[in-house]
Design an enzyme around this catalytic site. Sequence first.
Site, PDB file in Angstrom:
ATOM      1  N   HIS A 193       0.816  -1.217   0.000  1.00 29.36           N
ATOM      2  CA  HIS A 193       0.000   0.000   0.000  1.00 29.36           C
ATOM      3  C   HIS A 193       0.842   1.256   0.000  1.00 29.36           C
ATOM      4  CE1 HIS A 193      -3.339  -2.624   1.553  1.00 29.36           C
ATOM      5  NE2 HIS A 193      -3.785  -2.095   0.441  1.00 29.36           N
ATOM      6  N   GLU A 435      -9.127 -12.447 -26.303  1.00 28.25           N
ATOM      7  CA  GLU A 435      -7.895 -12.778 -25.600  1.00 28.25           C
ATOM      8  C   GLU A 435      -7.391 -14.175 -25.912  1.00 28.25           C
ATOM      9  OE1 GLU A 435      -7.736 -10.796 -21.413  1.00 28.25           O
ATOM     10  OE2 GLU A 435      -9.723 -11.663 -21.653  1.00 28.25           O
ATOM     11  N   ASP A 459      -2.982 -11.478 -22.883  1.00 30.36           N
ATOM     12  CA  ASP A 459      -3.384 -12.879 -22.895  1.00 30.36           C
ATOM     13  C   ASP A 459      -3.368 -13.454 -24.307  1.00 30.36           C
ATOM     14  OD1 ASP A 459      -3.838 -13.826 -20.273  1.00 30.36           O
ATOM     15  OD2 ASP A 459      -5.519 -12.444 -20.105  1.00 30.36           O
ATOM     16  N   CYS A 506      -6.353  -3.124 -25.430  1.00 23.95           N
ATOM     17  CA  CYS A 506      -6.123  -2.701 -24.041  1.00 23.95           C
ATOM     18  C   CYS A 506      -4.981  -3.476 -23.386  1.00 23.95           C
ATOM     19  CB  CYS A 506      -7.391  -2.829 -23.223  1.00 23.95           C
ATOM     20  SG  CYS A 506      -7.968  -4.514 -23.070  1.00 23.95           S
TER      21      CYS A 506
END
Length: 592
Positions: A193, A435, A459, A506
């Site tokens: 974080h 994909e 992918d 993308c």
Amino acid sequence: MDMTRLRGTAVSPGIAMGEVLLPRRVVFTSRKELIVEAQVPDELKRLHQAIGRTRDDLVKVKDNIREKMGQENAFIFEAHLLILEDPSLVGGLEAIVRDDKARAEWALSKTNSRYEQLFESLADDYFRQRKSDVSDVLTRVYRNLETRREKEKTPQKEHILVAHELLPSEAALRLTRELTLGIALDMGGQTSHTAILARSLGIPAVVGLRDITRWVKDGDFIIVDGTDGEVIIDPPLAVRREFQAKKDKYENYGRELQKTAKLKSETLDRVRFVPQANIELPEEVSLALSMGAEGVGLFRSEFIYLRRESLPSEEDHFEIYSRIARGAHPHPVTIRTLDIGGEKSLPQLNIEKEPNPALGLRAVRFSLRNRDLFRIQLRAILRSSVGKNVRVLIPMVTEVDEIVDVKDIFEDVKEELRRKGEAFDERIPLGVMIEVPAAAALADLMLKEVDFVSIGTNDLIQYCLAVDRSNEFVSYLYKPFHPAVLRLIRSVIQAAQRAEKDVVVCGEMAADPLSAIVLLGFGLRTFSMNPIFIPRIKKALRSVECRTAEKIVEETLKLRSAQEIEEYVIEEILVRHPQVFLTGQPVEAKPK
Ligand code: PEP
Ligand code: MG
């Protein structure tokens, strides 16, 4: 002291130079201080008072963070409150005090080591790093055992924060854009974080330095190179100058690229293209827009699950989608339904281990098996579409029937909302990700069922070339310019053009300047990528003529290997548009 150079993991880019500030660190005791039986009730009371004070602190921190940084960052502290209220944790602490007849400090120390060992043994990097959340809570309780709590001074001047580990609550409170110039930590990794917060605040950070806290003291001068992952302690003047020059260059380049954000997204011959952002968190929207994103091309909704311990409710989903949709309005926002399963397993979903996760119950396959979860998500997405800028994207389809199934459920959910009188965009576009090679081969048929397609090259390359995208042993075979990959991508773009429907890329290919030019040549106009890459892609595409790109890619389709293709593209671009490879001023589009 002589100059010392330490190497770590670069998690937030940029260069910071300044004086060290080492916050006081809680060291759990290694001494088992014993008490007598009669003291046990008082010691338990002391422990409970400290837990109570910690609860009050956490509520305060949570409210403060929600105000400063939004609900999504406050969730960490909700999780901390849950940890604190966990009966097995509290019961365990009480049992140690009672059974070992030891001070509460010892109970906390023993419990902390137990959890540390447990988390260290986990294989998943993300969950291993969650160790710090439990540690954070126990540290706070430990501090609160001190009756006269030594108030930590809040820093008043610019500094570089150096610490062993920066717990999430400390990171959220201590880091300020104005005073914290940089961060250097012994511990930590990319997905901690602290790393996420440092990146969103734009503070250069290097973590995983192992023992920097032993090398420096308050006031020492250090350089933090968050781009190359290096920290230099007590640098001589010449090195300071060298890094000052590097810092100036980095900041100038950043400013220059940022200027590109405001320029038109069009090639030298005035062909429009659309850069969009791939995001994982709603708070990334404003950064994406400032980088020149014209919408969110991919919101990876699985991060909603990754950021919490329980299952998100419809309202949790709705709040996040609405925030993104409002933040990006009037630009479009594409929300991808859960892409989970296989190696991205989540404890709250009880996913069974599979022998071949990449080929297993992933993405849409998982959603169609868990329809209640799927319906919750679809309802929330639909409800967030009232501003008419939301699109739904289904990951990893392999056959048309899956789309038919999804559409049936989608229609059913819409009907349910209509019955309840809930508003949504009746014309909300539905798309699928291409994909797997099977989906690419069926793109024309799939396009008959949907409004748009999005090519997930990360992918697609892995499944087309049978190369695990995260296996470093075969990474030399992972080639975006492999002729088979390029042919598949081109065929999908052409199918979309014939169907007169929208097509987006993308995957990471959209973020690489050379690949983006090839995709442009294939006819692609919408490129979705990590927001920090938008300026460089805008610059690259603004530096070429679309017709040149078209000519170049025609030739590439005749070549036999990724290497031949890459060399050819580089040579051609270098001759015609060398500007693509320069890091200077962004070029203005020439009048026709
Ligand atoms: C892709 O596969 O290209 C993609 C964008 O999805 P992810 O990286 O989330 O699998
Ligand atoms: Mg994918």
